[in-house]
Scaffold this motif. Structure first.
Motif, PDB file in Angstrom:
ATOM      1  N   THR A  58      37.604  58.179  55.074  1.00 56.74           N
ATOM      2  CA  THR A  58      37.706  56.717  54.993  1.00 56.74           C
ATOM      3  C   THR A  58      36.815  56.035  56.015  1.00 56.74           C
ATOM      4  O   THR A  58      36.615  54.826  55.948  1.00 56.74           O
ATOM      5  CB  THR A  58      39.176  56.292  55.173  1.00 56.74           C
ATOM      6  OG1 THR A  58      39.955  56.881  54.125  1.00 56.74           O
ATOM      7  CG2 THR A  58      39.360  54.791  55.101  1.00 56.74           C
ATOM      8  N   ILE A  59      36.252  56.796  56.964  1.00 54.93           N
ATOM      9  CA  ILE A  59      35.356  56.204  57.945  1.00 54.93           C
ATOM     10  C   ILE A  59      34.119  55.604  57.283  1.00 54.93           C
ATOM     11  O   ILE A  59      33.504  54.673  57.807  1.00 54.93           O
ATOM     12  CB  ILE A  59      34.955  57.260  58.996  1.00 54.93           C
ATOM     13  CG1 ILE A  59      34.380  56.585  60.241  1.00 54.93           C
ATOM     14  CG2 ILE A  59      33.980  58.284  58.414  1.00 54.93           C
ATOM     15  CD1 ILE A  59      34.213  57.530  61.424  1.00 54.93           C
ATOM     16  N   TYR A  60      33.749  56.101  56.090  1.00 55.43           N
ATOM     17  CA  TYR A  60      32.583  55.562  55.394  1.00 55.43           C
ATOM     18  C   TYR A  60      32.939  54.278  54.645  1.00 55.43           C
ATOM     19  O   TYR A  60      34.102  54.032  54.306  1.00 55.43           O
ATOM     20  CB  TYR A  60      32.036  56.595  54.406  1.00 55.43           C
ATOM     21  CG  TYR A  60      31.580  57.880  55.056  1.00 55.43           C
ATOM     22  CD1 TYR A  60      30.463  57.906  55.895  1.00 55.43           C
ATOM     23  CD2 TYR A  60      32.265  59.078  54.837  1.00 55.43           C
ATOM     24  CE1 TYR A  60      30.043  59.093  56.492  1.00 55.43           C
ATOM     25  CE2 TYR A  60      31.839  60.263  55.434  1.00 55.43           C
ATOM     26  CZ  TYR A  60      30.743  60.263  56.258  1.00 55.43           C
ATOM     27  OH  TYR A  60      30.329  61.431  56.852  1.00 55.43           O
ATOM     28  N   ARG A  61      31.938  53.509  54.342  1.00 54.88           N
ATOM     29  CA  ARG A  61      32.141  52.242  53.638  1.00 54.88           C
ATOM     30  C   ARG A  61      32.573  52.467  52.193  1.00 54.88           C
ATOM     31  O   ARG A  61      32.420  53.562  51.638  1.00 54.88           O
ATOM     32  CB  ARG A  61      30.856  51.419  53.660  1.00 54.88           C
ATOM     33  CG  ARG A  61      29.688  52.040  52.887  1.00 54.88           C
ATOM     34  CD  ARG A  61      28.554  51.037  52.731  1.00 54.88           C
ATOM     35  NE  ARG A  61      27.341  51.628  52.166  1.00 54.88           N
ATOM     36  CZ  ARG A  61      27.112  51.814  50.867  1.00 54.88           C
ATOM     37  NH1 ARG A  61      28.049  51.506  49.977  1.00 54.88           N
ATOM     38  NH2 ARG A  61      25.965  52.334  50.453  1.00 54.88           N
ATOM     39  N   HIS A  62      33.126  51.436  51.582  1.00 54.52           N
ATOM     40  CA  HIS A  62      33.385  51.412  50.143  1.00 54.52           C
ATOM     41  C   HIS A  62      32.049  51.662  49.439  1.00 54.52           C
ATOM     42  O   HIS A  62      31.080  50.920  49.612  1.00 54.52           O
ATOM     43  CB  HIS A  62      33.953  50.041  49.769  1.00 54.52           C
ATOM     44  CG  HIS A  62      34.196  49.846  48.308  1.00 54.52           C
ATOM     45  ND1 HIS A  62      35.448  49.913  47.742  1.00 54.52           N
ATOM     46  CD2 HIS A  62      33.341  49.561  47.286  1.00 54.52           C
ATOM     47  CE1 HIS A  62      35.364  49.684  46.450  1.00 54.52           C
ATOM     48  NE2 HIS A  62      34.096  49.462  46.144  1.00 54.52           N
ATOM     49  N   ALA A  63      31.962  52.736  48.659  1.00 52.78           N
ATOM     50  CA  ALA A  63      30.669  53.148  48.096  1.00 52.78           C
ATOM     51  C   ALA A  63      30.767  53.316  46.589  1.00 52.78           C
ATOM     52  O   ALA A  63      31.488  54.183  46.098  1.00 52.78           O
ATOM     53  CB  ALA A  63      30.203  54.451  48.738  1.00 52.78           C
ATOM     54  N   GLU A  64      30.023  52.477  45.867  1.00 49.87           N
ATOM     55  CA  GLU A  64      29.886  52.615  44.418  1.00 49.87           C
ATOM     56  C   GLU A  64      28.462  52.967  44.018  1.00 49.87           C
ATOM     57  O   GLU A  64      28.209  53.337  42.865  1.00 49.87           O
ATOM     58  CB  GLU A  64      30.286  51.306  43.732  1.00 49.87           C
ATOM     59  CG  GLU A  64      31.717  50.865  43.998  1.00 49.87           C
ATOM     60  CD  GLU A  64      32.021  49.536  43.351  1.00 49.87           C
ATOM     61  OE1 GLU A  64      31.784  49.401  42.136  1.00 49.87           O
ATOM     62  OE2 GLU A  64      32.489  48.613  44.057  1.00 49.87           O
ATOM     63  N   ASP A  65      27.530  52.868  44.983  1.00 50.76           N
ATOM     64  CA  ASP A  65      26.112  53.018  44.676  1.00 50.76           C
ATOM     65  C   ASP A  65      25.572  54.421  44.921  1.00 50.76           C
ATOM     66  O   ASP A  65      24.673  54.884  44.214  1.00 50.76           O
ATOM     67  CB  ASP A  65      25.293  52.012  45.496  1.00 50.76           C
ATOM     68  CG  ASP A  65      25.571  52.126  46.990  1.00 50.76           C
ATOM     69  OD1 ASP A  65      26.671  52.583  47.362  1.00 50.76           O
ATOM     70  OD2 ASP A  65      24.692  51.745  47.791  1.00 50.76           O
ATOM     71  N   ARG A  66      26.133  55.133  45.903  1.00 52.29           N
ATOM     72  CA  ARG A  66      25.625  56.463  46.232  1.00 52.29           C
ATOM     73  C   ARG A  66      26.660  57.193  47.074  1.00 52.29           C
ATOM     74  O   ARG A  66      27.513  56.581  47.713  1.00 52.29           O
ATOM     75  CB  ARG A  66      24.302  56.379  47.001  1.00 52.29           C
ATOM     76  CG  ARG A  66      24.420  55.730  48.377  1.00 52.29           C
ATOM     77  CD  ARG A  66      23.078  55.775  49.108  1.00 52.29           C
ATOM     78  NE  ARG A  66      23.154  55.178  50.437  1.00 52.29           N
ATOM     79  CZ  ARG A  66      23.543  55.854  51.523  1.00 52.29           C
ATOM     80  NH1 ARG A  66      23.879  57.130  51.433  1.00 52.29           N
ATOM     81  NH2 ARG A  66      23.581  55.247  52.700  1.00 52.29           N
ATOM     82  N   PRO A  67      26.565  58.537  47.125  1.00 56.64           N
ATOM     83  CA  PRO A  67      27.508  59.298  47.931  1.00 56.64           C
ATOM     84  C   PRO A  67      27.177  59.207  49.422  1.00 56.64           C
ATOM     85  O   PRO A  67      26.022  59.014  49.816  1.00 56.64           O
ATOM     86  CB  PRO A  67      27.343  60.725  47.411  1.00 56.64           C
ATOM     87  CG  PRO A  67      25.965  60.767  46.860  1.00 56.64           C
ATOM     88  CD  PRO A  67      25.694  59.402  46.310  1.00 56.64           C
ATOM     89  N   MET A  68      28.212  59.375  50.237  1.00 55.68           N
ATOM     90  CA  MET A  68      28.073  59.365  51.690  1.00 55.68           C
ATOM     91  C   MET A  68      28.035  60.806  52.203  1.00 55.68           C
ATOM     92  O   MET A  68      28.918  61.616  51.875  1.00 55.68           O
ATOM     93  CB  MET A  68      29.246  58.633  52.334  1.00 55.68           C
ATOM     94  CG  MET A  68      29.436  57.187  51.895  1.00 55.68           C
ATOM     95  SD  MET A  68      28.189  56.040  52.557  1.00 55.68           S
ATOM     96  CE  MET A  68      27.230  55.717  51.050  1.00 55.68           C
ATOM     97  N   THR A  69      27.017  61.132  52.984  1.00 58.63           N
ATOM     98  CA  THR A  69      26.913  62.445  53.620  1.00 58.63           C
ATOM     99  C   THR A  69      26.985  62.264  55.132  1.00 58.63           C
ATOM    100  O   THR A  69      26.927  61.135  55.646  1.00 58.63           O
ATOM    101  CB  THR A  69      25.601  63.142  53.255  1.00 58.63           C
ATOM    102  OG1 THR A  69      24.513  62.424  53.875  1.00 58.63           O
ATOM    103  CG2 THR A  69      25.383  63.165  51.749  1.00 58.63           C
ATOM    104  N   GLU A  70      27.065  63.390  55.856  1.00 52.52           N
ATOM    105  CA  GLU A  70      27.085  63.295  57.312  1.00 52.52           C
ATOM    106  C   GLU A  70      25.778  62.747  57.858  1.00 52.52           C
ATOM    107  O   GLU A  70      25.756  62.105  58.908  1.00 52.52           O
ATOM    108  CB  GLU A  70      27.351  64.672  57.931  1.00 52.52           C
ATOM    109  CG  GLU A  70      28.690  65.287  57.563  1.00 52.52           C
ATOM    110  CD  GLU A  70      28.607  66.219  56.354  1.00 52.52           C
ATOM    111  OE1 GLU A  70      29.494  67.083  56.216  1.00 52.52           O
ATOM    112  OE2 GLU A  70      27.641  66.085  55.551  1.00 52.52           O
ATOM    113  N   SER A  71      24.670  62.983  57.154  1.00 53.59           N
ATOM    114  CA  SER A  71      23.363  62.582  57.676  1.00 53.59           C
ATOM    115  C   SER A  71      23.007  61.142  57.356  1.00 53.59           C
ATOM    116  O   SER A  71      22.317  60.482  58.145  1.00 53.59           O
ATOM    117  CB  SER A  71      22.275  63.511  57.132  1.00 53.59           C
ATOM    118  OG  SER A  71      22.185  63.403  55.717  1.00 53.59           O
ATOM    119  N   ASP A  72      23.451  60.627  56.203  1.00 54.10           N
ATOM    120  CA  ASP A  72      23.047  59.257  55.853  1.00 54.10           C
ATOM    121  C   ASP A  72      24.215  58.381  55.406  1.00 54.10           C
ATOM    122  O   ASP A  72      24.007  57.298  54.863  1.00 54.10           O
ATOM    123  CB  ASP A  72      21.962  59.271  54.778  1.00 54.10           C
ATOM    124  CG  ASP A  72      22.456  59.802  53.433  1.00 54.10           C
ATOM    125  OD1 ASP A  72      23.650  60.156  53.315  1.00 54.10           O
ATOM    126  OD2 ASP A  72      21.641  59.863  52.486  1.00 54.10           O
ATOM    127  N   GLY A  73      25.445  58.826  55.633  1.00 54.66           N
ATOM    128  CA  GLY A  73      26.599  58.003  55.291  1.00 54.66           C
ATOM    129  C   GLY A  73      26.680  56.780  56.187  1.00 54.66           C
ATOM    130  O   GLY A  73      26.346  56.840  57.375  1.00 54.66           O
TER     131      GLY A  73
END
Length: 324
Positions: free
Chosen positions: A110-125
């Motif tokens: 949940t630390i990542y933003r609400h994402a509908e456009d692309r997946p969140m990774t450790e490197s670019d989330g």
């Protein structure tokens, strides 16, 4: 398989109850820490220090469940229960003459933003905003704050964990009542106080298209094994299966597993009223969590439950479909 003593802080929760017998069946000594029903209680710092000194692995899982209403009292306890226990483990490791080689501490995807456009990774989330994100950021800061040069630290950013019990219990009951359709976001009045507290869920994905990242509890256990055996991995690690779905597919999978033919969609107003009734928050089902395990995949970790169908069927005690 690694050896040596394991210290589990927060041993009475969903994950702790799964890990303890698994580790002991592998012949490992396990020392548990909790508020009750454990070898050591939180607050007994000297006993925690003794347990940690000479251990090979420390696993931090403690924290009040976020499955509650975000009242001021609950918000304070969510922070306190995470930060005080993590700091206690950190102090024990800092004082140890033989500190553990690895400390794996819970965090959240949940630390990542609400994402509908692309997946969140450790490197670019991209890190999000709001109360839940602030909790995750503070939790990880407590993990990495001290100088612990002999202990590798990992923040396990877990997606929704599936397994016997857990989140699938109430969802199964809804599906059996014919209410297992997708959860639809929509407009809902938000008070000034909730906006200020960062607990307001604002309109996001439409018609159940919010992404659903998940991981099976057995794979979380196997990830911890893999992290112990892979010394090149450290820092934030996404504990999420490699094939996330959206909410529509998630609910359809649950219905298929249960043989439920009817699944009425749940609109936002119904979800909000239901959340008030069962004392939880709609953010837990409406935020789009699109997270993938970049670091684990690159390092060669293989998931036992890479697809949702098998994970749900195993969690609901249903026969797993044969591979194509």
């Amino acid at each position: 398989m690694s050896a040596g003593r394991v210290v589990i802080g927060g041993s009475t929760g969903f994950m702790g109850r799964y890990l303890i017998p698994r580790l002991r069946s592998d012949g490992r000594e396990v020392v548990t820490i909790s508020r009750s029903g454990a070898d050591v209680r939180w607050g007994e710092q000297e006993a925690i220090d003794q347990a940690v000194d000479g251990a090979s692995l420390v696993i931090g899982l403690a924290g009040k469940s976020v499955n509650c209403r975000y009242t001021p009292e609950n918000r304070a306890e969510i922070f306190r229960s995470r930060l005080e226990t993590t700091s206690s483990l950190s102090r024990a490791i800092e004082k140890a003459s033989a500190p553990p080689a690895l400390w794996v501490n819970s965090s959240t995807a949940t630390i990542y933003r609400h994402a509908e456009d692309r997946p969140m990774t450790e490197s670019d989330g991209e890190i999000g905003s709001g109360f839940s994100v602030e909790v995750a950021k503070a939790w990880e800061h407590a993990l990495f704050a001290a100088d612990l040069p002999r202990t590798r630290r990992i923040a396990l950013r877990s997606a929704i964990v599936l397994g016997h019990g857990g989140v699938l219990g109430p969802i199964r009951n809804l599906a059996r009542l014919g209410l297992g359709g997708a959860q639809h976001d929509g407009r809902w009045p938000v008070s000034r106080a909730r906006r200020a507290a960062g607990t307001a869920h604002l309109l996001g994905a439409r018609r159940g298209r919010q992404r659903f990242s998940w991981v099976h509890i057995e794979d979380v256990a196997r990830i911890i094994d893999f992290l112990e055996e892979t010394p090149t991995l450290e820092g934030p690690i996404n504990a999420a299966a490699p094939h996330p779905v959206d909410n529509v597919e998630f609910m359809a999978t649950v219905r298929r597993a249960l043989g439920a033919r009817i699944g009425v969609p749940m609109p936002r107003w119904m979800l909000e009223l239901g959340a008030i009734g069962i004392r939880t928050e709609t953010e837990l089902v409406l935020k789009s969590r699109w997270v993938v395990p970049e670091k684990l995949t690159t390092a060669g970790f293989e998931f036992r439950y890479p697809t949702l169908e098998d994970a749900v069927r195993e969690s609901l005690d249903r026969k797993v479909a044969p591979a194509a």
